[in-house]
Design an enzyme around this catalytic site. Structure first.
Site, short mmCIF file in Angstrom:
data_model
loop_
_atom_site.label_atom_id
_atom_site.label_comp_id
_atom_site.label_asym_id
_atom_site.label_seq_id
_atom_site.Cartn_x
_atom_site.Cartn_y
_atom_site.Cartn_z
N LYS A 160 19.43 16.02 33.21
CA LYS A 160 19.24 14.72 32.56
C LYS A 160 19.15 14.91 31.04
CE LYS A 160 16.91 11.31 34.47
NZ LYS A 160 17.91 10.35 34.98
N1 PMP Z 1 23.08 10.18 38.37
C1 PMP Z 1 22.69 9.89 37.13
C2 PMP Z 1 23.65 10.06 36.00
C3 PMP Z 1 21.39 9.41 36.90
O1 PMP Z 1 20.98 9.13 35.67
C4 PMP Z 1 20.52 9.24 38.00
C5 PMP Z 1 19.14 8.72 37.77
N2 PMP Z 1 18.24 9.75 37.45
C6 PMP Z 1 20.97 9.58 39.27
C7 PMP Z 1 22.26 10.04 39.42
C8 PMP Z 1 20.05 9.53 40.44
O2 PMP Z 1 19.13 10.59 40.32
P1 PMP Z 1 17.66 10.49 40.90
O3 PMP Z 1 17.81 10.15 42.32
O4 PMP Z 1 17.08 11.84 40.72
O5 PMP Z 1 16.98 9.43 40.12
#
Ligand code: PMP
Length: 316
Positions: A160
């Protein structure tokens, strides 16, 4: 809660009053290019009078991985960050669904040039209200974006990093201007990657299909949870593999998933109707179970929930 923001946030190693946490305007610029963050959610259970943080450990582990990859040093043990988040939620007397955002960024970048940025890391954790849309009937339409998803040899999609999000923003803006709610980005090979802030799953012939973690997607914690719930609790066959664009058009069901997206049924892709324009049965079953797990009304998967103890007294 004061003036629409919580009373406290956590910054530079301690809980502080919101108003005290300021930086100089000349710090705008390079400080967040290499920044990494987490998006974590806590769910309020009115019957239990308790707030539950979903997969807190996994989110903090991912923050550590993100920091490692962008070479930001972590000054605090994960246990301290766990305690900081729980203390913050208690001190803010949080009694509603909440988004928790730790952000690690480069400090002291004022006046520095691109090549001079050092490794001074700073960590902020703030919270904001984010009501769940699960079981509300929300649906979305999607467009396959003309923007490709960043590839792992360009920028690291699996973490992230804030800079990654420019890619998703461009795709999301394009989709909305073209009359859709969200975008699906293809990877460099032209296979499905993900949506701007969420992973994508589809159902074909009763099987739940989603791109692999090597398809230029974030290592999503929701994706992982839903694959486990589908396989273990609903007895649904789960397949992680490359997904063609045209499979989206022919799918029986499509949904996005993520911390913010939760489960969001997609009822049309590029104006092809999915499942007659209604959320499908597997999406609905998963949504119900996921809701109950998140909110703490399901006994299984209790290890995914950290109770905050909002009723406990907090030192001033
Ligand atoms: N892909 C991206 C680019 C994201 O920003 C997110 C949100 N965090 C997700 C997928 C989903 O990830 P998570 O389930 O860990 O929130």
């Amino acid at each position: 809660m004061a003036d629409g923001h919580p009373t406290y946030l956590w910054w530079k190693g301690e809980r502080r009053r919101w108003e005290e946490a300021t930086v100089h305007v000349t710090d705008l610029g390079w400080s967040t290019v290499g920044a990494v963050f987490e998006g974590i959610r806590a769910y309020w259970n009115p019957d239990a009078g308790e707030l539950f943080v979903f997969r807190l450990q996994e989110h903090l582990d991912r923050l550590v991985r993100s920091m490692k990859l962008v070479r930001l040093p972590l000054e605090y043990p994960v246990e301290a960050l766990t305690e900081a988040i729980l203390d913050l939620l208690r001190a803010n007397e949080t009694r509603g669904d909440t988004y928790i955002r730790p952000l690690a960024y480069a400090a002291n970048t004022s006046g520095k040039r691109f090549a001079q940025i050092g490794n001074d890391a700073e960590l902020l954790i703030n919270t904001s209200a984010m009501p769940s849309h699960l079981l509300t009937g929300l649906t979305q339409t999607a467009k396959v974006s003309s923007w490709r998803r960043i590839a792992d040899d360009v920028m690291p999609p699996r973490i992230k990093n804030l800079s990654n999000y420019r890619n998703g923003q461009l795709a999301g803006q394009e989709a909305r201007l073209d009359g859709y709610d969200t975008a699906f980005l293809l990877d460099a090979q032209g296979k499905l990657a993900e949506a701007p802030g969420a992973c994508v799953m589809l159902v074909r012939d009763g099987r739940l299909i989603t791109p692999e973690v090597t398809s230029s997607i974030l290592e999503s914690i929701t994706r992982d949870a839903l694959l486990i719930l589908a396989r273990e609790s609903l007895g649904i066959e789960v397949v992680e593999r490359q997904v063609d664009r045209t499979e989206l058009y022919l799918a029986d069901e499509v949904f996005t998933c993520g911390t913010a997206a939760e489960i969001t049924p997609i009822v049309a892709v590029d104006r092809y109707d999915i499942g007659g324009g209604e959320p499908g049965p597997i999406t609905r079953r998963l949504e119900r179970l996921f809701h109950d797990v998140l909110r703490g009304s399901e006994d299984r998967y209790v290890h995914w929930r950290t109770p905050v103890g909002v009723a406990a007294p907090v030192p001033a």
